[in-house]
Motif scaffolding. Structure first.
Motif, short mmCIF file in Angstrom:
data_model
loop_
_atom_site.label_atom_id
_atom_site.label_comp_id
_atom_site.label_asym_id
_atom_site.label_seq_id
_atom_site.Cartn_x
_atom_site.Cartn_y
_atom_site.Cartn_z
N VAL A 122 3.07 -1.07 -4.06
CA VAL A 122 2.95 -2.24 -3.18
C VAL A 122 2.46 -1.79 -1.79
O VAL A 122 1.59 -2.43 -1.18
CB VAL A 122 4.30 -2.98 -3.08
N LEU A 123 2.98 -0.68 -1.33
CA LEU A 123 2.50 -0.17 -0.03
C LEU A 123 1.00 0.09 -0.07
O LEU A 123 0.28 -0.18 0.89
CB LEU A 123 3.24 1.13 0.35
N LEU A 124 0.52 0.59 -1.21
CA LEU A 124 -0.92 0.86 -1.32
C LEU A 124 -1.72 -0.44 -1.43
O LEU A 124 -2.82 -0.54 -0.87
CB LEU A 124 -1.21 1.79 -2.50
N ASP A 125 -1.16 -1.44 -2.11
CA ASP A 125 -1.84 -2.75 -2.17
C ASP A 125 -1.94 -3.36 -0.78
O ASP A 125 -2.89 -4.08 -0.47
CB ASP A 125 -1.05 -3.73 -3.05
N TYR A 126 -0.93 -3.11 0.03
CA TYR A 126 -0.88 -3.66 1.39
C TYR A 126 -1.21 -2.58 2.42
O TYR A 126 -0.66 -2.57 3.51
CB TYR A 126 0.50 -4.23 1.69
N ARG A 127 -2.10 -1.67 2.07
CA ARG A 127 -2.44 -0.58 2.97
C ARG A 127 -2.89 -1.12 4.33
O ARG A 127 -2.62 -0.53 5.37
CB ARG A 127 -3.57 0.25 2.35
N HIS A 128 -3.57 -2.27 4.30
CA HIS A 128 -4.08 -2.86 5.54
C HIS A 128 -2.94 -3.24 6.49
O HIS A 128 -3.16 -3.36 7.69
CB HIS A 128 -4.97 -4.08 5.24
N LEU A 129 -1.74 -3.44 5.94
CA LEU A 129 -0.58 -3.71 6.80
C LEU A 129 0.27 -2.46 7.00
O LEU A 129 0.82 -2.22 8.08
CB LEU A 129 0.28 -4.83 6.18
N HIS A 130 0.34 -1.63 5.94
CA HIS A 130 1.16 -0.43 6.03
C HIS A 130 0.66 0.53 7.10
O HIS A 130 1.42 1.32 7.67
CB HIS A 130 1.19 0.26 4.66
N LEU A 131 -0.65 0.45 7.39
CA LEU A 131 -1.22 1.34 8.40
C LEU A 131 -0.59 1.13 9.78
O LEU A 131 -0.77 1.94 10.68
CB LEU A 131 -2.74 1.17 8.48
N ARG A 132 0.17 0.05 9.95
CA ARG A 132 0.86 -0.14 11.24
C ARG A 132 2.11 0.71 11.36
O ARG A 132 2.71 0.76 12.44
CB ARG A 132 1.31 -1.60 11.36
N SER A 133 2.55 1.33 10.26
CA SER A 133 3.79 2.10 10.35
C SER A 133 3.62 3.24 11.34
O SER A 133 2.51 3.75 11.54
CB SER A 133 4.18 2.66 8.97
N ILE A 134 4.71 3.62 11.96
CA ILE A 134 4.63 4.68 12.97
C ILE A 134 4.17 5.99 12.35
O ILE A 134 3.36 6.72 12.91
CB ILE A 134 5.99 4.83 13.67
N ARG A 135 4.66 6.24 11.13
CA ARG A 135 4.28 7.48 10.46
C ARG A 135 2.78 7.55 10.21
O ARG A 135 2.12 8.54 10.55
CB ARG A 135 5.06 7.58 9.15
N LEU A 136 2.21 6.50 9.62
CA LEU A 136 0.77 6.53 9.35
C LEU A 136 -0.03 6.54 10.65
O LEU A 136 -1.06 7.20 10.75
CB LEU A 136 0.36 5.37 8.45
N THR A 137 0.47 5.83 11.65
CA THR A 137 -0.21 5.84 12.95
C THR A 137 -0.24 7.27 13.51
O THR A 137 -1.28 7.75 13.99
CB THR A 137 0.51 4.91 13.94
N ASN A 138 0.89 7.95 13.41
CA ASN A 138 0.94 9.33 13.90
C ASN A 138 0.01 10.26 13.11
O ASN A 138 -0.63 11.14 13.68
CB ASN A 138 2.37 9.87 13.84
N ILE A 139 -0.07 10.02 11.81
CA ILE A 139 -0.97 10.86 11.00
C ILE A 139 -2.43 10.61 11.40
O ILE A 139 -3.22 11.54 11.51
CB ILE A 139 -0.74 10.61 9.49
N ARG A 164 6.24 -2.35 19.96
CA ARG A 164 5.36 -1.25 19.55
C ARG A 164 3.93 -1.53 19.98
O ARG A 164 3.42 -2.65 19.84
CB ARG A 164 5.42 -1.13 18.02
N ASP A 165 3.26 -0.51 20.50
CA ASP A 165 1.80 -0.57 20.65
C ASP A 165 1.23 0.76 20.19
O ASP A 165 1.95 1.57 19.60
CB ASP A 165 1.38 -1.00 22.07
N SER A 166 -0.04 0.97 20.46
CA SER A 166 -0.68 2.18 19.93
C SER A 166 -0.09 3.46 20.50
O SER A 166 -0.28 4.54 19.94
CB SER A 166 -2.18 2.14 20.23
N THR A 167 0.64 3.35 21.59
CA THR A 167 1.12 4.56 22.25
C THR A 167 2.59 4.86 21.99
O THR A 167 3.09 5.90 22.43
CB THR A 167 0.91 4.48 23.78
N GLY A 168 3.31 3.97 21.32
CA GLY A 168 4.72 4.26 21.04
C GLY A 168 5.56 3.01 20.97
O GLY A 168 5.03 1.90 20.82
N ILE A 169 6.88 3.22 21.07
CA ILE A 169 7.79 2.08 21.02
C ILE A 169 8.68 2.09 22.26
O ILE A 169 8.89 3.14 22.88
CB ILE A 169 8.69 2.10 19.75
#
Ligand code: 4AD
Ligand code: MG
Length: 429
Positions: free
Chosen positions: A112-129, A38-43
């Motif tokens: 837990v996802l909110l506590d780890y927002r700094h890591l969760h932001l790597r998810s494809i969904r949040l990246t797309n948003i 995965r990178d910023s442009t896709g998988i």
């Protein structure tokens, strides 16, 4: 260092490439290993065979942890079974930056996802948003700039609020109290007296008591103010603007919108005129639905839902009672129990997107309205001053950009579109 991006692999079929990316998923089939990179442009899928890349690189790849950064060398081939229709057949593998065991999994709970927002932001969904949010602002700015509005930069530390004192955050300023801006409106009203048509995109702060899926304490506010615009011009501008960005998003980013779960056709259909109800008619409609309101009441979440259920585009509720709205709104000359204003409500209970009005440009009318609302004119002297030196009729509005995107993408909660959401209970990370 020039990086190759995953989205550009499509143009490299048959070629040898070197790709650096994060390990997104991993699975093995005996001596065949698949990594989804995965990178910023896709998988993209990378397939690694022991007999093709040698024992040591294969063992390193087999041991790699999720979220490690790796570099693979290999040939890009078409493969219909692979997620994006292509894969990289790996001939060499290197781990650049190994990851410890990643704390987030598919089934990790919300808190837990909110506590780890700094890591969760790597998810494809949040990246797309985040990408959709970038495009939304690009299209909004296009709309303003094409109409020759000036972008301006009002202050964030302010001397007074304009939406009532109860949601102001105060802070100590060398012994005085200043407030985080709730709205740039009053400052934009200054700037139209030189630039005529202006907009500003700034953070706004609200010390909200409401804990709902549409309220945060810090949001990005897009505000417009225009000289010689009356309330009707203002409402037309709002519906044209919202339609423009919905259609641009559908046309330019259809795939992204679809991946996030909204049919681009829904956005494509959003066009003027929007639905309209005066406040009085809205109360009648609510009464028909069994919801009794007192004249002068604000509309709550349930009311907004009842009014917008089943609509395919937004609804203006306009011409509100003067008692329900702030001091700066122009009284209706036909009947001064009402103000010349509008709230724009998104369909399906996605809530109020915009609040706008024509402003009082007459000195006496303004002072009288401030007295009526028990306001201290001293803090607003500069604002009242504007009515003494060549005042002109004008209107403006404020759009909650997160709410607009929440509706456009049909998301459940406003925090879904904010990288680091701020709510009464949460300000970490
Ligand atoms: O309706 P509001 O309070 O209007 C004003 O601030 C005007 N002075 C704007 C203007 O005329 N220049 O806020 C405008 C919009 C709302 O319609 C809503 O979309 C958004 O700002 N908003 C919020 N968004 C997220 N969280 C909150 N707590 C919000 N409060 C308002
Ligand atoms: Mg409002």
């Amino acid at each position: 260092m020039k990086k190759l991006y995953i989205q550009d692999l499509r143009n490299k079929i048959g070629q040898a490439v070197e790709l650096t990316a994060w390990v997104h998923r991993k699975r093995t089939h005996g001596s065949l290993l698949f990594l989804v990179l995965r990178d910023s442009t896709g998988i993209v899928q990378a397939s690694i065979k022991k007999d093709q890349c040698g024992e040591e690189p294969f063992n390193n790849a087999s041991a790699v942890t999720l979220e490690s950064v790796v570099t693979v060398k290999g040939v890009v081939v078409e493969d219909r079974r692979a997620p994006a229709g292509i894969e990289v057949r790996v001939s060499n593998f290197n781990s650049l930056s190994p990851s410890q065991e990643f704390p987030l999994q598919e089934d990790t709970g919300l808190e837990v996802l909110l506590d780890y927002r700094h890591l969760h932001l790597r998810s494809i969904r949040l990246t797309n948003i985040m990408k959709a949010r970038h495009y939304l602002l690009e299209y909004l700015r296009e709309f303003f700039n094409d109409d020759r509005f000036w972008e301006v930069y009002p202050p964030i530390l302010t001397v007074a609020g304009c939406e009532g004192g109860s949601t102001l955050f105060g802070l100590d300023y060398y012994g005085d109290t200043v407030y985080l801006s709730q709205s740039a409106q009053l400052y934009l009203e200054v700037l139209i007296l030189s630039l005529e048509k202006v907009y500003a995109f700034t953070p706004s702060f609200r010390a909200e008591k409401s804990r709902t899926p549409k309220h945060v304490t810090e949001y990005w506010h897009l505000e417009q103010e225009a000289a010689y615009y009356d309330n009707e011009d203002n409402m037309k501008f709002q519906e044209n603007m919202v339609s423009y960005v919905c259609q641009r998003m559908a046309d330019q980013q259809g795939a992204l919108v679809k991946e996030l779960g909204r049919d681009p056709g829904y956005l494509k259909n959003v066009s003027p005129p929007f639905y309209r109800l005066t406040y009085d008619k809205a109360l009648e409609k609510l009464a028909d639905a069994g919801i009794e309101k007192e004249w002068g009441d604000d509309l709550g979440t349930e009311d907004e839902y009842a009014l917008t259920e089943g609509l395919d585009k937004p609804l203006f509720v306009w011409r509100w009672p003067r008692t329900a709205k702030p001091f700066y709104m122009k009284l209706d000359p036909q009947n001064d129990e009402y103000v010349l204003n509008d709230d724009l409500l998104a369909p399906e209970g996605h809530s109020e997107l915009i609040g706008g009005s024509q402003r009082i440009h007459d000195y006496d009318e303004l002072v009288q309205r401030m007295e009526e609302q028990d306001m201290d004119p001293a803090a607003y002297e500069w604002y009242i001053d504007l009515r003494k030196y060549g005042s002109v009729p004008h209107s403006g509005f404020g759009l909650g950009t997160e709410r607009l995107l929440k509706w456009m993408l049909n998301l459940e909660h406003i925090r879904d579109v904010i990288p680091f959401p701020r709510t009464p209970r949460r300000y970490y990370p």
